[in-house]
Enzyme design. Structure first.
Site: not given
Ligand code: ARG
Length: 594
Positions: A156, A159, A162
């Site tokens: 994905k 964005h 991130h």
């Molecule tokens: N991968 C997730 C996203 O892009 C963010 C992860 C955040 N960290 C966690 N421990 N939930 O939305």
């Protein structure tokens, strides 16, 4: 270390106070503490108030005519009229050494004047003894923090959320390290779930081995988009994807092998981009890596009676805490994002025994993290109060010039190009820069990072490329320029920095302002632990840059009287070291030429 010890003795002797009595006060790393310590110890004797209480109430006034330090009496929470007490205490002030010169009552404040010469002397001593460590302290020695940040989802787009997590997270990592903590930088990849079943099916239809090798992130994204498009017409694809993911969860080696390749190749590519951004992770974890902890957590939830059945699914009812109901297991037995997070937290504590764990995640996930933290607390983990969510607002309108989906790399490439064009406008200067493309890249990245950190974290901001890449105004390129200019002063002076230069020759207001700002840097680094606001460092870097550019044209090194030249060079050197340290804290690589 010996030097530090000697210094410690020297600065505490006259003040006749035991260092250990004031937590957080460290005259061996923080020049202001040399003075605050004296103020606190003197006043403690007069008032019988604990020195640490006084110490914590000492601030630097906004305006210099309010003194070098100000003590706000109401913050001491003592009985009596603060203005009256300020008068009495000022009258009781006796000058005992050269450090604190006087105390004046102004309303409920007691304003102290200090010996600026000594401040400059000690600041230079500390900065030159510590150089790149100047600003840091050892208050976190022996403590361990996990900072989890960036955490993109494979296949994905990476964005803006991130990107912000990456920039802010690495800042927090740096802040903890500067405050003496051991820090583990962790990337928790989104690399598990039905979408990886979908991706596998997509790859069997649209995959291209050479494209995958070349740019796995882009290619996997393309495949993902295509298979989603296919699935709109053939909904059965979703059933295939579910079945595929089920195989993955059941440990089917063939299914896992393909997924693992996607993951590994993506990580290699991520590392390249992170490297470009001056960011490194100690651990690439991810949702897929949570295993035993999740099963154990589910068992704990079951046995503590926290789980409830709801239409075949298992849920935790958090309505009592106004946090809704969180589903931890679907009716088909598969787990969810939050289930993996609960398991991951448990595994991380068992593995690292952290004193603090920080999740740097967009504010859109506030509820998710509140549910997670509440669940950990209800499960009775004694470390449940060591976790913290650091959130941030959204970036509006971050898209490439061509529009639609943004790949971080495209933004960085564009930034680099704009900077490179700009640099080429001055041909003579351009010719002197050893690696112009790398420099252009660094300036571009500075633009992106400084824009991202210019305001408080929670604020949304609009992505503005014109503003971001400008060399004028408060931008990343401007800070880099100020640093490069300081380096050029040193180069062009033809002199070596002399640490024993006579700093009494720094008399101009502009020079004193610079040295005062340099002296405040360690206090800033310490204060960052309270709110993790990168904008405070950005503001500091701009202030220092402005103070420097205010004197560039008047306080020359070349052409000045030799003793004056040495003193000024030492001042510029201190400013350069400090600005460089602030920039590094923000994740920038300070440039020497641009
Ligand atoms: N991968 C997730 C996203 O892009 C963010 C992860 C955040 N960290 C966690 N421990 N939930 O939305």
């Amino acid at each position: 270390i010996q030097e530090t010890l000697a210094l410690q003795q020297q600065v505490t002797q006259d003040a006749s106070i035991d260092l250990a009595t004031i937590p957080g006060c460290d005259p061996t790393t923080n020049p202001l503490d040399i003075f605050k310590l004296r103020i606190a110890s003197q006043l403690a004797k007069v008032t019988q108030i604990a020195p640490e209480v006084i110490y914590r109430a000492i601030d630097i006034p906004r305006q210099l005519d309010h003194g070098d330090f100000a003590l706000a009496l109401p913050r001491l929470r003592v009985k009596g009229n603060p203005a009256q007490l300020a008068k009495e205490w000022a009258a009781a002030f006796v000058q005992t050494d050269d450090y604190i010169l006087g105390a004046t009552p102004v309303g409920p404040f007691l304003n102290y004047r200090i010996n600026t010469r000594l401040l400059i002397k000690h600041t230079i001593e500390l900065a030159s003894a510590r150089v790149e460590a100047y600003g840091g302290n050892a208050s976190g020695a022996g403590k361990k923090a996990i900072v989890e940040f960036s955490s993109p989802n494979i296949a994905k787009p990476f964005h803006a959320g991130h990107l912000r997590s990456t920039i802010i997270g690495s800042f927090i990592r740096n802040v903890y390290a500067a405050n003496g903590w051991e820090v583990i930088a962790m990337n928790y990849l989104g690399d598990w779930g039905k979408q990886y079943g979908l991706l596998a099916i997509g790859f069997s239809r649209h995959g291209d081995e050479s494209k995958l090798q070349q740019d796995p992130i882009k290619h996997l994204y393309d495949v993902y988009v295509q298979i989603n498009r296919d699935a709109e017409e053939e909904p059965t694809i979703h059933d295939e994807a579910r079945a595929y993911f089920k195989k993955m969860e059941d440990g089917d080696e063939t299914a896992l092998a393909l997924w693992r390749r996607f993951r590994d190749l993506s990580i290699v590519k991520y590392q390249e981009v992170y490297g470009r951004l001056n960011i490194e992770f100690d651990v690439y974890s991810g949702e897929s890596q949570v295993t035993k902890g999740m099963e154990e957590a589910m068992a704990m939830l079951q046995s503590t009676g926290l789980l409830q059945e709801s239409q075949g699914a298992k849920v935790i009812d958090l309505e009592k805490y106004k946090l809704g109901v969180s589903v931890v297991q679907k009716s088909d037995g598969t787990t969810l994002y939050i289930t993996r997070d609960i398991g991951a937290a448990k595994e991380r504590f068992e593995k690292y025994k952290f004193d603090k764990m920080i999740y740097v995640v967009a504010a859109q996930q506030d509820l998710h993290l509140k549910q997670l933290f509440k669940t950990l607390e209800l499960m009775g983990f004694e470390w449940a109060d060591r976790v913290e969510h650091v959130n941030f607002g959204m970036v509006q309108g971050m898209s490439t010039r061509k529009g639609t989906v943004v790949f971080l790399e495209d933004i960085l490439d564009e930034a680099q190009e704009v900077m490179h064009d700009q640099m080429r406008k001055n041909e003579a200067k351009y010719a002197e820069i050893p690696e112009p493309l790398r420099v252009a890249d660094e300036i571009g990245i500075s633009g992106v990072k400084i824009q991202d950190n210019a305001a408080r974290r929670v604020k949304n901001y609009a992505f503005d490329r014109n503003r971001m890449f400008s060399f004028e105004g408060d931008t990343g390129p401007y800070i880099q320029y100020a640093h490069a200019r300081l380096c050029s002063i040193e180069r062009k002076s033809g002199l070596k920095v002399k640490l024993d230069a006579d700093t009494n020759l720094l008399t101009e207001e502009g020079a004193l302002n610079i040295m005062r700002t340099v002296a405040q840097y360690p206090d800033l680094v310490k204060s960052l632990m309270n709110a993790y606001e990168p904008c405070n460092v950005v503001t500091f870097a701009f202030n220092l840059s402005h103070e420097i550019s205010a004197v560039f044209d008047t306080l020359w090194v070349r052409g000045a009287d030799p003793a004056v030249a040495d003193a000024r060079l030492l001042m510029y050197w201190c400013a350069r070291v400090t600005l460089g340290n602030a920039m590094r804290l923000l994740g920038l690589r300070p440039l020497e030429r641009m």
